[in-house]
Design an enzyme around this catalytic site. Structure first.
Site, PDB file in Angstrom:
ATOM      1  N   LYS A   1      42.878  39.090  20.215  1.00 35.94           N
ATOM      2  CA  LYS A   1      42.895  39.971  21.382  1.00 35.94           C
ATOM      3  C   LYS A   1      44.025  39.611  22.365  1.00 35.94           C
ATOM      4  O   LYS A   1      44.616  38.544  22.273  1.00 35.94           O
ATOM      5  CB  LYS A   1      41.538  39.901  22.103  1.00 35.94           C
ATOM      6  CG  LYS A   1      40.368  40.388  21.242  1.00 35.94           C
ATOM      7  CD  LYS A   1      40.515  41.861  20.920  1.00 35.94           C
ATOM      8  CE  LYS A   1      39.268  42.472  20.323  1.00 35.94           C
ATOM      9  NZ  LYS A   1      38.903  41.987  19.004  1.00 35.94           N
TER      10      LYS A   1
HETATM   11  C1  LIG Z   1      36.497  48.025  19.356  1.00 28.58           C
HETATM   12  C2  LIG Z   1      35.759  46.715  19.251  1.00 28.58           C
HETATM   13  N1  LIG Z   1      34.465  46.669  19.628  1.00 28.58           N
HETATM   14  C3  LIG Z   1      33.756  45.529  19.566  1.00 28.58           C
HETATM   15  C4  LIG Z   1      34.330  44.350  19.130  1.00 28.58           C
HETATM   16  C5  LIG Z   1      33.469  43.141  19.037  1.00 28.58           C
HETATM   17  O1  LIG Z   1      33.960  42.056  19.740  1.00 28.58           O
HETATM   18  P1  LIG Z   1      33.590  40.567  19.262  1.00 28.58           P
HETATM   19  O2  LIG Z   1      34.304  40.333  17.965  1.00 28.58           O
HETATM   20  O3  LIG Z   1      34.116  39.716  20.387  1.00 28.58           O
HETATM   21  O4  LIG Z   1      32.119  40.496  19.142  1.00 28.58           O
HETATM   22  C6  LIG Z   1      35.683  44.343  18.758  1.00 28.58           C
HETATM   23  C7  LIG Z   1      36.349  43.095  18.322  1.00 28.58           C
HETATM   24  O5  LIG Z   1      36.590  42.755  17.238  1.00 28.58           O
HETATM   25  C8  LIG Z   1      36.413  45.554  18.783  1.00 28.58           C
HETATM   26  O6  LIG Z   1      37.681  45.596  18.376  1.00 28.58           O
END
Ligand SMILES: Cc1ncc(COP(=O)(O)O)c(C=O)c1O
Length: 390
Positions: free
Chosen positions: A198
């Protein structure tokens, strides 16, 4: 792993001359920040968490923020905070990372998909409006690939039907809406993610920005096993989870915030160089430029290969030439779990399915050199032309 956007070690490391998909910018500031926390002895529930929340809220232009252990955890708690529960429907995009739809299922609600806009690749407000039904309790638009979703349209739709809004801003740190606020700064609950690929990373982590102190109190409690801040040790007055972010992660996040403007600018520079390097490849669709005052927060550089080209073959051919790439993203409704649970079939969301079949994430990270970008472009041009398309 072929469809997982979150970058495991293999995506961030690679062989010596392979250009990786993603690489975080971490340096001495992060090392010192972590060391300080380790030496303090307070690794969790300490002062770094509220400090990171304050700084992050300020960055997003939001009154409040709640740090959580991941974007997924943030989506789950945010949906609970707007009142989504058993039997409800949540209207969302099928073109997203699976977590945005999964979060509704955690609460025994049903994600109801609607098709996407072919230019921005975000949930199409008109399609979303058509998907709203009696059981709909919330809208969950996703700012996909860092491009701002059409929030004024979703806010009007939510007001008309009395719906909650949770914005999935996991990919959109640094994005700005045409009507003024940064993504995350509109007063809706907006969820950011801090996985290693990110714009800002804490390894794993997430943040919810919001405006309502009562919702913050609920989320702060639910992330900590249902314990209110003024309650005694091991006393809990509601069901909660362990969705806390540690002080170690928060300290990394604070150090990353200090260099955020620089990192976002560097991502913007890489995107501009890609545009120049990829110009003229016939029928290769590039990420849409900013439209009407919306500003993308650059997260990934995803192209769509021409219809005549086999995307998966392109991934293999690029890998053989030392360039990592990934299909990004597959359509959620066509994943096996979603087909089995909800009976989804191909053809339901044609725009999403077409984009998902052709999308390809190229290497993209702030410290990418001009020569690396040129090499990716050259290899892609060669692969596509040998596939008979360029
Ligand atoms: C659009 C989107 N939503 C949700 C997530 C979930 O985030 P995390 O991986 O921090 O749980 C991500 C990340 O990969 C994402 O790109």
């Amino acid at each position: 792993m072929a469809t997982q956007p979150s970058a495991p070690a293999a995506e961030t490391a690679g062989a010596a001359d392979t250009i990786p998909l993603a690489r975080p910018v971490l340096g001495e500031a992060e090392e010192l920040a972590v060391l300080e926390v380790l030496r303090s002895g307070q690794l969790s529930l300490g002062p770094r968490v509220p400090e990171f929340e304050r700084r992050f809220a300020q960055q997003a232009g939001a009154p409040l923020a709640c740090a959580v252990s991941s974007g997924t955890a943030g989506l789950h708690l945010a949906l609970r905070a707007v009142g989504v529960g058993e039997g409800d429907e949540v209207v969302t995009s099928p073109f997203s990372f699976v977590a945005s739809a999964n979060a509704a299922i955690y609460e025994r609600a049903r994600p109801v998909f609607a098709d996407i806009d072919p230019v921005t690749l975000n949930l199409d407000p008109q399609a979303a409006a058509a998907a709203v039904g009696e059981r709909t309790s919330a809208l969950l638009p996703v700012h996909i690939f860092g491009y701002p979703a059409d929030m004024p349209a979703f806010e009007a739709l939510a007001a008309k039907h009395g719906l909650g809004i949770v914005e999935d801003a996991c990919e959109a740190l640094g994005a700005v809406h045409a009507d003024g606020p940064a993504v995350g700064g509109r007063g809706n609950l907006a969820v950011f993610g801090f996985y290693a690929n990110k714009q800002l990373t804490t390894g794993e982590g997430g943040m919810i920005t919001l405006a309502d102190p009562a919702q913050k109190e609920r989320i702060d409690s639910e992330r900590n096993q249902g314990r209110a801040p003024d309650m005694g040790w091991l006393d809990h007055d509601r069901l909660g989870f362990n969705y806390r972010l540690s002080d170690i992660a928060s300290a990394i996040g604070i150090a990353q915030l200090d260099r955020l403007d620089e990192m976002l600018a560097a991502r913007g520079r890489v995107a501009s160089l890609y545009r120049e390097a990829l110009v003229g490849i016939e029928d290769l669709q590039l990420p849409c430029p900013d439209i009407g005052g919306d500003t993308r927060g650059w997260f990934v550089f995803v192209v769509q290969v021409p219809h005549a080209v086999d995307r998966d073959e392109t991934v293999r051919a690029l890998a053989a030439r030392g360039v990592q790439s990934k299909p990004y993203l597959p359509a959620i409704h066509l994943m096996s779990f979603y087909r089995e649970r909800f009976g989804h079939r191909p053809g339901e969301f044609p725009v999403c399915e077409d984009v998902a079949a052709r999308s390809l994430a190229l290497p993209f990270f702030p410290e990418m050199s001009e020569s690396q970008i040129e090499r990716v472009a050259e290899e892609l041009r060669a692969v596509l032309s040998s596939a008979g398309a360029a």
